[in-house]
Enzyme design. Structure first.
Site, PDB file in Angstrom:
ATOM      1  N   HIS A 186       0.818  -1.218   0.000  1.00  0.00           N
ATOM      2  CA  HIS A 186       0.000   0.000   0.000  1.00  0.00           C
ATOM      3  C   HIS A 186       0.854   1.271   0.000  1.00  0.00           C
ATOM      4  O   HIS A 186       0.352   2.361  -0.273  1.00  0.00           O
ATOM      5  CB  HIS A 186      -0.991   0.005   1.170  1.00  0.00           C
ATOM      6  CG  HIS A 186      -0.378   0.202   2.526  1.00  0.00           C
ATOM      7  ND1 HIS A 186      -0.109  -0.845   3.368  1.00  0.00           N
ATOM      8  CD2 HIS A 186      -0.012   1.320   3.183  1.00  0.00           C
ATOM      9  CE1 HIS A 186       0.394  -0.373   4.499  1.00  0.00           C
ATOM     10  NE2 HIS A 186       0.464   0.944   4.401  1.00  0.00           N
ATOM     11  N   ASP A 220       0.199  -7.700   1.256  1.00  0.00           N
ATOM     12  CA  ASP A 220       0.613  -6.312   1.479  1.00  0.00           C
ATOM     13  C   ASP A 220       2.136  -6.171   1.522  1.00  0.00           C
ATOM     14  O   ASP A 220       2.692  -5.388   2.294  1.00  0.00           O
ATOM     15  CB  ASP A 220       0.000  -5.746   2.762  1.00  0.00           C
ATOM     16  CG  ASP A 220       0.067  -4.221   2.803  1.00  0.00           C
ATOM     17  OD1 ASP A 220       0.109  -3.597   1.732  1.00  0.00           O
ATOM     18  OD2 ASP A 220       0.101  -3.666   3.927  1.00  0.00           O
ATOM     19  N   SER A 301       4.740   2.450   7.889  1.00  0.00           N
ATOM     20  CA  SER A 301       4.415   1.275   7.072  1.00  0.00           C
ATOM     21  C   SER A 301       5.596   0.862   6.211  1.00  0.00           C
ATOM     22  O   SER A 301       6.200   1.683   5.517  1.00  0.00           O
ATOM     23  CB  SER A 301       3.209   1.575   6.177  1.00  0.00           C
ATOM     24  OG  SER A 301       2.051   1.747   6.953  1.00  0.00           O
TER      25      SER A 301
END
Length: 463
Positions: A186, A220, A301
């Protein structure tokens, strides 16, 4: 003149003394009369008296001035008393000395106060004020300390700046063998969809562009290749299966673009099913996450979660939020002590496949789940759902002997309570792994080994 030389006329005469100061000391001495002789006999005619004769005092005149009973007014027609001797009414010498001392003290204090007021710095300033600075202590830290681990890992951590069509964002990543960088899907998805650009910034402040090698929305995970690594060391990958609840961990990344941020915490839980990925479920992934209370914020992230040895044991991917619409996903809210990382054992397999083929396989066993089931475990559907059979023919579950309507209770010894747990547990396994399943059929518990399969992988796409 002394009292011994005073005038004989005034000596012993009380009328010349102020009232109340007559002293018998100064009274005239009268010869002693013989007792019983009131008045001596008069002298014989023609002869001398035989003894001294003292005539009686004359009677006081009428209307005499009051000098005491039997006294006449003072001679010379005086009609008033002589003034008293004046008493000393002024302060004594000791009093004057004490008063002078008090005046001197007051004057000295006033002068000192005036000097202070005239010479003190204005607004509380003190030109001579200084705070001592201690000597510089050694900055070396033990390798097993948080500072020692951070010093070891930080050079391998990078920040990513992603530009897409009308989108921009930041994230984190870390360098692995071969000069590749692992991050979250993402983080780079905007650049992948619109042909945007990715810039990598290293810990030494050098920067370069990068290209996407491959990405997997189901896990992911994404891998990018920078044009240059500037000598940055690769991170050491650990074994996430060796982690237990309570182990200390360190999260490193670039929250809100603040590169090189280090936070600490512990492993709060393991095998936590979490949804991560894009906004509103787009490109979302179900991960079997490591839960930690180390602060993870937007921008973290893709960064590493490391153990006490500085080995990567997870990739930070999601945080829980409050009041943000989605219970998990961590798109815009800050840390509340609920962060989630993808276990590195799963990351290692996905990264290898992405680098080797450009895509990654998704583990599966070939069943359809009954979403209406409310009991313990997860029930395999007993009828086709939109044309999909409950058990995929010749799939892993079919080959192991599972049937429609069976209820799965455990996978590899881990209890299963809902469909999310079953999915993330299977996806955390590598295709080809033989995993024991406990299930019930017609009320009887059974156990069977299932060889994990994989969904058909899409063909590799050039980046």
């Amino acid at each position: 003149m002394t009292d011994d030389t005073r005038d004989d006329d005034a000596y012993g005469r009380p009328e010349f003394y102020p009232a109340g100061e007559w002293d018998e000391e100064y009274a005239p001495r009268q010869p002693q009369q013989q007792q019983g002789a009131a008045h001596p006999p008069p002298p014989l005619p023609g002869g001398e008296p035989t003894q001294t004769y003292f005539p009686p005092p004359p009677p006081p005149p009428p209307a005499a001035y009051g000098m005491g009973q039997g006294w006449a007014p003072p001679p010379g027609g005086a009609t008033e008393f002589l003034p008293r001797r004046e008493r000393r009414t002024g302060p004594r010498t000791g009093t004057l000395a004490a008063l002078g001392l008090v005046v001197a003290l007051v004057a000295g204090g006033a002068a000192s106060c005036g000097t202070y007021l005239l010479t003190r710095p204005s607004a509380g300033l003190d030109p001579a004020y200084a705070i001592p600075t201690p000597a510089v202590a050694p900055t070396g830290r033990a390798p097993e300390s948080v500072a020692g681990v951070a010093a070891k890992v930080l050079p391998s951590v990078v920040s990513l700046e992603v530009q897409g069509s009308g989108q921009a964002g930041t994230g984190s990543g870390f360098l692995i063998r071969g000069g590749y960088i692992v991050t979250n899907n993402h983080v780079v998805a905007a650049a992948a969809r619109s042909g945007g650009a990715i810039r990598i910034r290293f810990a030494n402040r050098e920067s370069t562009t990068a290209q996407i090698v491959g990405r997997d929305p189901n896990s992911d995970i994404a891998v990018v290749k920078p044009d240059e690594t500037f000598g940055a060391p690769e991170a050491t990958l650990g074994n996430s299966d060796s982690m237990v609840v309570g182990d200390p961990v360190i999260a490193i990344g670039s929250p809100l673009g603040l590169s090189g941020t280090v936070t600490t915490g512990i492993v709060s839980s393991l095998n936590r099913p979490v949804e991560a990925g894009g906004e509103s479920g787009r490109d979302s992934a179900l991960i079997n996450a490591i839960q930690t209370d180390a602060a993870i914020n937007p921008g973290n992230s893709g960064g590493p979660l490391v153990n006490g040895k500085g080995e990567v044991i997870g990739v930070n991917s999601a945080i829980a939020t409050i009041g943000a619409g989605q219970p998990l996903g961590g798109q815009q809210s800050g840390s509340i002590g609920l962060g989630f990382a993808i276990p590195v054992n799963q990351v290692r397999r996905i990264a290898e496949e992405l680098i080797s083929t450009g895509s990654a396989r998704t583990s599966r066993i070939g069943i359809t789940i009954d979403q209406n089931y409310q009991g313990q475990g997860v029930r395999i559907a007993d009828a086709p759902d939109r044309g999909v059979p409950p058990i995929t023919p010749q799939g892993p579950a079919d080959k192991a002997g599972l049937r429609a309507g069976d209820v799965i209770l455990e996978v590899d010894g881990q209890p299963i309570s809902d469909s999310r747990e079953l999915i993330v547990t299977i996806r955390s396994k590598t295709p080809g792994d033989r995993v024991p399943f406990k299930y019930t059929r017609a009320g009887a518990e059974r156990t069977v080994d299932v060889v994990i399969g994989a969904a058909p992988a899409p063909s590799a796409q050039p980046s």
